[in-house]
Design an enzyme around this catalytic site. Structure first.
Site, short mmCIF file in Angstrom:
data_model
loop_
_atom_site.label_atom_id
_atom_site.label_comp_id
_atom_site.label_asym_id
_atom_site.label_seq_id
_atom_site.Cartn_x
_atom_site.Cartn_y
_atom_site.Cartn_z
N HIS A 477 0.85 1.53 -1.41
CA HIS A 477 1.28 1.04 -2.73
C HIS A 477 0.36 -0.09 -3.21
O HIS A 477 -0.17 -0.05 -4.32
CB HIS A 477 2.73 0.55 -2.63
CG HIS A 477 3.27 -0.03 -3.91
ND1 HIS A 477 4.13 0.66 -4.73
CD2 HIS A 477 3.07 -1.23 -4.51
CE1 HIS A 477 4.43 -0.09 -5.79
NE2 HIS A 477 3.79 -1.25 -5.67
N GLU A 478 0.19 -1.09 -2.37
CA GLU A 478 -0.63 -2.24 -2.78
C GLU A 478 -2.09 -1.82 -2.97
O GLU A 478 -2.78 -2.33 -3.85
CB GLU A 478 -0.52 -3.38 -1.76
CG GLU A 478 0.88 -3.95 -1.59
CD GLU A 478 1.57 -4.32 -2.90
OE1 GLU A 478 0.88 -4.62 -3.90
OE2 GLU A 478 2.82 -4.28 -2.93
N HIS A 481 -2.65 -0.51 -6.44
CA HIS A 481 -2.94 -1.59 -7.39
C HIS A 481 -4.41 -2.02 -7.26
O HIS A 481 -5.10 -2.26 -8.25
CB HIS A 481 -2.06 -2.81 -7.11
CG HIS A 481 -0.65 -2.68 -7.55
ND1 HIS A 481 -0.30 -2.32 -8.84
CD2 HIS A 481 0.52 -2.88 -6.90
CE1 HIS A 481 1.02 -2.31 -8.95
NE2 HIS A 481 1.54 -2.64 -7.78
N HIS A 484 -6.79 0.30 -8.95
CA HIS A 484 -6.73 0.13 -10.41
C HIS A 484 -7.65 -1.02 -10.82
O HIS A 484 -8.32 -0.96 -11.85
CB HIS A 484 -5.28 -0.18 -10.80
CG HIS A 484 -4.94 0.18 -12.21
ND1 HIS A 484 -3.70 -0.05 -12.77
CD2 HIS A 484 -5.68 0.74 -13.20
CE1 HIS A 484 -3.69 0.37 -14.01
NE2 HIS A 484 -4.88 0.85 -14.30
#
Length: 693
Positions: A477-478, A481, A484
């Site tokens: 998940h991290e 980010h 991105h």
């Protein structure tokens, strides 16, 4: 402003973490603020027609340095909190707040941005530059630039108080977490706990100079107690401690967040009214995808209605099981995690602990990197940099042999480190010179922070860290980010990477990447058993998949509860009225949940996302973006059927081009539609959650 003497002023490359001391913070920030104010004065007084080059660039150049320096300070404050660092942070934070408020209220600067927007040059600007100018005009309005001279100081005072209160909110949670210690001397009380949890607790007690086992409120310590401890009283003790931390129900009134919550909500409400909005939720939604609070509430209530039958079924099954198999007639909050784990073990014939033995840190990291390299045709390599703690690792990402991004990885829980997991940017991508080669590009750098169990030394032998599957998902998940931020191809700082992305779309890449943690090709490559070194057996993987949506109805309602509570306290709640924040939470729980938490539960007192993070009236973003991420992942599932593998480089290249690379340079919905070729649909989310008809 001597760079040689103050490493916080050195922007030539990466932060010099090995040289930064708390006493450097004040002088560096003061110097940078002076520089910023001087540039603002020059820009205000200039009579030349406004252009990107003579107005936006000089302002961006000087404020980026301030943002980067303060970003380093804020990061250190979150990961290696000390009394000296905290004091320096708190001394300087009001100065930053004052400057940013001054700038956002500067009518001359606002007028110049509007002049730029209506200038003949504007039509010829890139989409990214247009978006930056458009965002700036919007943010000046939200920052109080149009307020009267009488209102501006009031607005500025609100910003300063909010900054202090949100910091204090966060500090109270950290202090309450670090302070709590439960020592157990009778090993019989620890029946049911996995060996590695006991070993970590034993090591913690030894470190504290005490006999027995030490448990804390750091997640890797307290959660296994709730999940595995046979002792109901032990589970209740640790549940109560965690559910009441930083509240009025503890022996530490100095860490009670009750009044901070009230004051924060009052100030946000005042801010909204000053800006001529009816409530803070309306202010929060201005830069987001969702249009109105009612639209968000309708979305959440609809999701809650869809999930409720599944949640009721989940709870009835759990109560029946707890009664028949565990002798628990009255299932309580501190029994739920334990009973759920036992039911999962019975139904699917495996435990979380059994799975954990297959996920050593090095295999997980390598598997994550392999996934990214396959999907996006990049290479990830170990790199060197100064770090803030010996546990921190540093890496670089290359494409076609060229550096495109770097990141710090700080994986383990420790005292003085804020709980949870997050990604933050150390530096954004931007073009430094007017050149056409990559040498003129500043590459992005990210911080990736988690709170996992650290490696241990047992009987003189170093044992690697092993992760639960949930922790593997958190890491992915991290990293989503991080991608991105690091894989952006936008050269304008204000909309490169995660900058300028609507808050309710920013979770799209992170939640998207989680899905790969359930794919056999990915999972298999990340595993090696602690004792045998064997990869995860297919039979155990199949059980994990069968159990993937175990209690997803209950989990969905929990997220809806948090999001609705957040929206209501910022929308239709009067913080100066008779109703308390607890009343609002209780009302939401009665409406949404199928099992009520105990009356002493003070979850809101450590709800950092909304009281100390950027999620105020925005926590719904997780579920909102999950609709987008699940639907986006559907494209990879479709490619998997056609190509035989969801790790489709062809689909990955499109995802990179249309979503990751675009950053905030266009509306997120446009990026989604460019990738998927249509509007988003909730169907994939319901299917992934096991809640489709």
């Amino acid at each position: 402003m001597n760079i040689a003497l103050n490493p916080l002023l050195d922007f030539s490359d990466l932060p010099r973490f090995d040289a930064i001391k708390p006493e450097y913070i004040g002088p560096a920030i003061d110097g940078l603020l002076d520089e910023c104010r001087n540039v603002v004065k020059e820009l205000e007084s200039s009579t030349a027609p406004v252009t990107w080059e003579n107005f936006v660039e000089p302002l961006e150049n000087v404020t980026e340095k301030l943002g980067r320096a303060w970003g380093i300070v804020g990061h250190l404050n979150a990961v290696v909190d000390t009394p000296e660092l905290r004091a320096a942070y708190n001394d300087n934070q009001p100065k930053l707040t004052e400057f940013w408020t001054e700038l956002s209220q500067n009518l001359t600067m606002f007028t110049k941005y509007k002049a730029l927007q209506s200038s003949p040059d504007y039509a010829g600007y890139s989409a990214a530059r247009k978006k930056i100018i458009e965002n700036a005009v919007r943010d000046f309005r939200l920052g109080g630039a149009e307020l009267s001279d009488e209102q501006k100081p009031v607005f500025a005072e609100i910003q300063e108080k909010l900054a202090q209160l949100t910091t204090k909110f966060s500090e109270n949670i950290l202090d309450a977490t670090n302070d709590y210690a439960l020592f157990i001397e009778d090993e019989a009380e620890l029946a049911g706990l996995p060996d590695d949890t006991k070993q970590a607790a034993r090591a913690a007690a030894e470190k504290a100079g005490k006999p027995g086992w030490k448990f804390t409120l750091h997640f890797p310590s307290y959660f296994p107690v709730l999940q595995y401890a046979d002792s109901r009283s032990l589970r209740e003790t640790i549940y109560r401690a965690n559910a009441t931390k930083a509240s009025e129900l503890t022996d530490h009134p100095e860490w009670d967040n009750t009044q901070n919550i009230v004051e924060i909500l009052k100030l946000r409400d005042q801010e909204a009214k000053l800006l001529s909005y009816r409530n803070y939720a309306e202010v929060s939604l201005v830069p987001k995808m969702a249009q109105t609070p009612d639209e968000v509430i309708a979305f959440l209530e609809d999701l809650g209605k869809r999930a409720r039958p599944y949640a009721e079924k989940d709870l009835n099954e759990l109560r029946d099981f707890a009664k028949k198999e565990l002798g628990i007639d009255d299932l309580q909050a501190w029994d739920v995690t334990y009973a759920s784990e036992k039911l999962r073990e019975q139904r699917y014939a495996f435990s979380e602990q059994e799975v954990k033995q297959y996920f050593p840190e090095n295999k997980v990291i390598n598997g994550l990197f392999r996934t990214i390299e396959t999907l996006f045709s990049v290479g990830i390599k170990s790199d060197s940099a100064a770090v803030w703690h010996p546990d921190v690792k540093f890496f670089r990402i290359e494409k076609d042999g060229k550096l495109i991004g770097q990141f710090y990885l700080d994986l383990y829980a420790r005292s003085g480190k804020r709980g949870g997991a997050w990604m933050d940017d150390a530096r954004g991508r931007r073009r430094l010179e007017t050149t056409n080669d990559s040498a003129g590009v500043q590459t992005p750098v990210a911080y990736l922070t988690c709170n996992f169990t650290e490696p241990m030394v047992i009987d003189g032998k170093a044992k690697p860290a092993y992760f639960t599957h949930d922790e593997v998902i958190t890491l992915f998940h991290e990293f989503g980010h991080g991608l991105h931020h690091m894989l952006t191809q936008v050269d304008e700082l204000g909309v490169s990477g995660i900058s300028g992305v609507e808050w309710d779309a920013v979770e799209l890449p992170s939640q998207f990447l989680e899905n790969f943690c359930w794919e056999w090709d990915v999972v298999q490559s990340m595993t090696a058993h602690a004792d045998t070194g064997e990869p995860l057996p297919r039979a155990l993987y199949d059980k994990m998949i069968a159990a993937k949506n175990f209690q997803s109805g209950l989990q969905t309602l929990r997220q809806v509860e948090f999001a609705l509570f957040d929206m209501h306290i910022h929308y239709d709640y009067n913080p100066s009225g008779d109703q308390s924040v607890q009343d609002v939470l209780n009302g939401v729980r009665k409406q949404i949940l199928v099992m009520q938490p105990p009356a002493f539960n003070r979850f809101q007192h450590s709800f950092s996302h909304i009281f100390a993070g950027g999620y105020a009236a925005g926590y719904y973003s997780y579920k909102w973006a999950e609709v987008l991420s699940a639907d986006a992942y559907g494209a990879f599932e479709e490619a998997g059927k056609a190509e035989g593998n969801v790790l489709s480089a062809r689909t990955g290249a499109r995802f990179l081009q249309e979503i990751l690379a675009m950053g905030g340079s266009r509306p997120a919905i446009d990026s989604f539609k460019a990738f998927r070729g249509r509007e988003p649909s909730i169907d994939a989310l319901l299917r992934h959650s096991g809640m489709a008809a």
